[in-house]
Design a protein around this motif. Structure first.
Motif, mmCIF file in Angstrom:
data_model
loop_
_atom_site.group_PDB
_atom_site.id
_atom_site.type_symbol
_atom_site.label_atom_id
_atom_site.label_comp_id
_atom_site.label_asym_id
_atom_site.label_seq_id
_atom_site.Cartn_x
_atom_site.Cartn_y
_atom_site.Cartn_z
ATOM 1 N N GLU A 22 -29.576 -44.181 27.086
ATOM 2 C CA GLU A 22 -29.431 -42.720 27.039
ATOM 3 C C GLU A 22 -29.701 -42.184 25.632
ATOM 4 N N SER A 26 -32.683 -39.753 24.609
ATOM 5 C CA SER A 26 -32.345 -38.444 24.060
ATOM 6 C C SER A 26 -33.105 -38.169 22.767
ATOM 7 N N ARG A 46 -27.139 -44.549 37.304
ATOM 8 C CA ARG A 46 -27.951 -44.674 36.089
ATOM 9 C C ARG A 46 -28.791 -45.944 36.065
#
Length: 191
Positions: A22, A26, A46
């Motif tokens: 993540e 990001s 996920r």
């Protein structure tokens, strides 16, 4: 860049793999992730985009491998650019273990191991017949924790790459990770 996420049994490795992925995404880095357990179905939403091979098609691949120090390792340790080793404190480790035990009991399946044929258990949610084997696994993990850590430490002493020990902690009921993982997502990738 290959990033290995490993550590003792039931210590927050999957959560760390998802967290690092993540963070990478990001920052607009193209990243894949791979779970060496190769579950038939994702355990978590996920994990839907987990790749089928540890090679990954993108520049960054985050590989979770609980067997990274053994003969069933996905890749040799020296092939990784960074190793993130989860090492929760005793209380956090117990919480991880109890959380997993409750999930196993609620699902009716426990202790996945592809080499042994997959999941164990009756397959019936909240089946009392699963309590004793789950409790046995929990006891074995607790009893063998220090041995696992010591054996891993001996292997890690020979590793010449970047090693970051990550301390998972529970905060407001969620597993969180030490700031070291933020550093890996920002600093190491810039190199």
């Amino acid at each position: 860049m290959k990033i290995l996420v490993t550590g003792p049994p039931i210590s927050g490795k999957s959560g760390l793999r998802r967290y690092v992925l993540e963070k990478l995404r990001s920052l607009n880095f193209q990243a894949d992730h791979y779970d060496a357990d190769r579950f038939d179905h994702p355990r978590d939403q996920r994990d839907i985009d987990c790749v089928d091979t540890p090679d990954g098609k993108r520049r960054y691949v985050v590989i979770e491998d609980v067997h990274a120090f053994g003969v069933n390792a996905v890749a040799p340790l020296d092939s990784y650019d960074v190793i993130l080793y989860t090492n929760p404190d005793t209380i956090t480790g117990l919480r991880c273990l109890l959380t997993r035990a409750v999930a196993w009991f609620n699902n009716g399946l426990f202790d996945f191991d592809r080499d042994r044929g997959g999941w164990r258990g009756s397959g019936t949610p909240r089946d009392w017949r699963n309590i004793l084997p789950i409790a046995t696994i929990v006891a074995k993990v607790i009893v063998n924790r220090h041995r696992h850590l010591h054996e891993d430490e001996l292997v890690l002493q020979r590793y010449r790459g970047h090693l970051i020990v990550v301390r998972p902690r529970f905060k407001r009921g969620e597993l969180t990770f030490s700031c070291a993982t933020d550093l890996i997502a920002v600093q190491t990738i810039k190199d």
